[in-house]
Design a protein around this motif. Structure first.
Motif, PDB file in Angstrom:
ATOM      1  N   GLU A 105       1.359  -3.508 -10.807  1.00  0.00           N
ATOM      2  CA  GLU A 105       2.305  -2.485 -10.354  1.00  0.00           C
ATOM      3  C   GLU A 105       2.847  -2.837  -8.981  1.00  0.00           C
ATOM      4  O   GLU A 105       2.117  -3.348  -8.119  1.00  0.00           O
ATOM      5  CB  GLU A 105       1.639  -1.116 -10.323  1.00  0.00           C
ATOM      6  N   GLU A 106       4.121  -2.554  -8.765  1.00  0.00           N
ATOM      7  CA  GLU A 106       4.769  -2.865  -7.496  1.00  0.00           C
ATOM      8  C   GLU A 106       4.170  -2.022  -6.372  1.00  0.00           C
ATOM      9  O   GLU A 106       4.157  -0.794  -6.441  1.00  0.00           O
ATOM     10  CB  GLU A 106       6.274  -2.597  -7.594  1.00  0.00           C
ATOM     11  N   PRO A 107       3.633  -2.667  -5.300  1.00  0.00           N
ATOM     12  CA  PRO A 107       3.051  -1.893  -4.192  1.00  0.00           C
ATOM     13  C   PRO A 107       4.142  -1.267  -3.325  1.00  0.00           C
ATOM     14  O   PRO A 107       5.290  -1.717  -3.317  1.00  0.00           O
ATOM     15  CB  PRO A 107       2.275  -2.955  -3.407  1.00  0.00           C
ATOM     16  N   LEU A 108       3.761  -0.222  -2.593  1.00  0.00           N
ATOM     17  CA  LEU A 108       4.709   0.432  -1.693  1.00  0.00           C
ATOM     18  C   LEU A 108       5.066  -0.470  -0.519  1.00  0.00           C
ATOM     19  O   LEU A 108       6.194  -0.434  -0.012  1.00  0.00           O
ATOM     20  CB  LEU A 108       4.116   1.748  -1.181  1.00  0.00           C
ATOM     21  N   PHE A 109       4.110  -1.286  -0.085  1.00  0.00           N
ATOM     22  CA  PHE A 109       4.366  -2.204   1.034  1.00  0.00           C
ATOM     23  C   PHE A 109       3.641  -3.505   0.775  1.00  0.00           C
ATOM     24  O   PHE A 109       2.527  -3.527   0.247  1.00  0.00           O
ATOM     25  CB  PHE A 109       3.884  -1.596   2.351  1.00  0.00           C
TER      26      PHE A 109
END
Length: 460
Positions: free
Chosen positions: A441-445
């Motif tokens: 999953e794409e991390p926030l940062f």
């Protein structure tokens, strides 16, 4: 004289009451209808182009085998060559839209798409027709899919983008129904001859020319940032194609997205079997495929109705959650076949798989927008198109093998086992999607966004 003290009135504190999910959902409808004219032009262009492609593909198999009299092997070869060239063109021109803009890409793509339809309308040489489908035809598909879907991002605000994508996806199924009805009407009032199919091919060409004209009136916008002020793609245009692509593939987000897309490819095998395995299964295990057309219409009607409704779920679930939920429903959809071949089990499969498809189909494109580097959305969308073509080819191979082994035309049949295997194929990918979420999953940062082998990573 005593002065009167002003009456002390307590200050009233303004409290911000956030909108409920239902209020936001209702507001997204109102805001969607305030979107720039370019979005509505894009919807019409989509209807014209997909109307052409769906009608053409529906007619092509009948035209090659029954009108021109070629074998099933020639038909398979034609589809294989067209699909193979499509893969090559998507790899080579996936960034075309990012570098040259939406309007120019749609103009070139619509013109290229019209060429095969025009040529086939006046030429019956199978080799020439396959060549024009392989080169300008596949080239147009590589351009149009990416440009149309990227346009949804740049002609909308983020809070109603999912709803816009739902309507966009529904248009595909509406155009498919329209193309099927046209084909049925012409086959009913005419004969299976070249003159009848020439009308179909000319209809497809006219649709492409309408799309070409409408594309001229589109603007290059970034509506969520600059409203209706046109923006330039000159910076991207000045880069070479390889430089532009490399800037994307050296990022971690590209490979995370590619992994997620590959897993979803395994899940889509279940959906593709509606067209590949289901009609043959109905004929062999039930002895009746006359209602197959109604099953496909049921699939499309369910998706058209539920796509806008399911956009409400974005207020409760992330795109990654939707992939897991939709994938789980897809796997469950084949289980009714364990109870044998009848219309109850077939309708159950159609309903469940259609619900799964309408759940994650628009969210897949939106997820591509979310993880894409700014200005490189076309490459990510092209990756989705690449996987879709591979999925179609893989589904055909898997479906053909399983039909031969478990549901043959002659001999002992265990067709329920075939469907069970089709349901098991996506399970490992679904488990990886669930268990490896923190990695996929794409991390926030992300402090270091580049893969380790990239030269850019040395600066972090």
């Amino acid at each position: 004289m005593k002065m009167m003290e002003p009456e002390e009135v307590p200050l009233k504190e303004d409290k911000y009451i956030p909108m409920s999910p239902m209020e936001m959902y209702k507001k997204s409808y109102g805001d969607l209808f305030k979107a720039p004219r370019d979005l509505w032009l894009l919807f019409i262009i989509k209807f014209c182009l997909y109307g052409s492609f769906s009608t053409f593909l529906s007619a092509l198999a009948i035209y090659i085998t029954e009108v021109e009299g070629y074998s099933d092997g020639t038909l398979s070869l034609a589809f294989g060559l067209i699909g193979g060239s499509g893969l090559v063109f998507i790899i080579l021109f996936g960034s075309f839209n990012d570098r040259y803009g939406i309007r120019f890409t749609l103009i070139i793509g619509s013109f290229a798409a019209s060429i095969p339809f025009i040529v086939i309308s006046f030429n019956r040489n199978i080799y020439i027709n396959i060549i024009v489908m392989m080169i300008p035809g596949s080239f147009s598909i590589a351009l149009l899919g990416s440009a149309l879907e990227t346009g949804i991002k740049y002609y909308t605000h983020i809070h109603y983008r999912t709803l816009a994508l739902s309507f966009y996806s529904a248009i595909s199924y509406i155009s498919l129904i329209g193309g099927g009805l046209l084909l049925q009407i012409l086959m009913y009032i005419g004969d299976k001859d070249y003159s009848t199919f020439r009308i179909i091919f000319l209809y497809c060409a006219i649709n492409c020319m309408i799309a070409l004209v409408l594309s001229y009136f589109l603007r290059q916008l970034d509506y969520s940032t600059f409203e209706e002020v046109e923006v330039s793609t000159k910076k991207a245009f000045n880069k070479s194609n390889w430089t532009f692509i490399r800037e994307t593939i050296v990022t971690k987000k590209f490979w995370r997205f590619a992994a997620v897309i590959f897993i979803l490819l395994l899940i889509k095998i279940i959906f593709f079997q509606q067209s590949i395995v289901l009609p043959i299964y109905m004929y062999r295990d039930m002895g009746d495929d006359s209602n197959y057309g109604f099953m496909i219409v049921l699939n499309q009607v369910i998706i058209i109705i539920t796509l806008p409704l399911f956009s409400y779920l974005i207020y409760f679930y992330a795109a990654y959650d939707i992939f897991i939920i939709g994938g789980s429903i897809a796997v469950i959809s084949v289980l009714p076949f364990i109870y044998g071949a009848n219309y109850y089990t077939i309708v159950s499969y159609i309903v469940l798989s259609s619900l799964a498809e309408s759940l994650y189909s628009p969210r897949l494109v939106e997820y591509a927008f979310e993880v894409s580097p700014k200005g490189k959305e076309g490459i990510m969308i092209a990756l989705v198109g690449l996987i879709t073509i591979l999925g179609t080819i893989l589904s055909g191979i898997v479906g053909g093998i399983l039909l031969g082994d478990f549901c043959p035309e002659d001999g002992q049949r265990h067709c329920w086992l075939m469907w069970l295997i089709i349901g098991v194929i996506p399970l490992p990918g679904l488990l990886v999607l669930f268990l490896a979420r923190k990695y996929l999953e794409e991390p926030l940062f992300e402090a270091q966004p580049f893969v380790s082998f990239a030269s850019e990573a040395k600066h972090y």
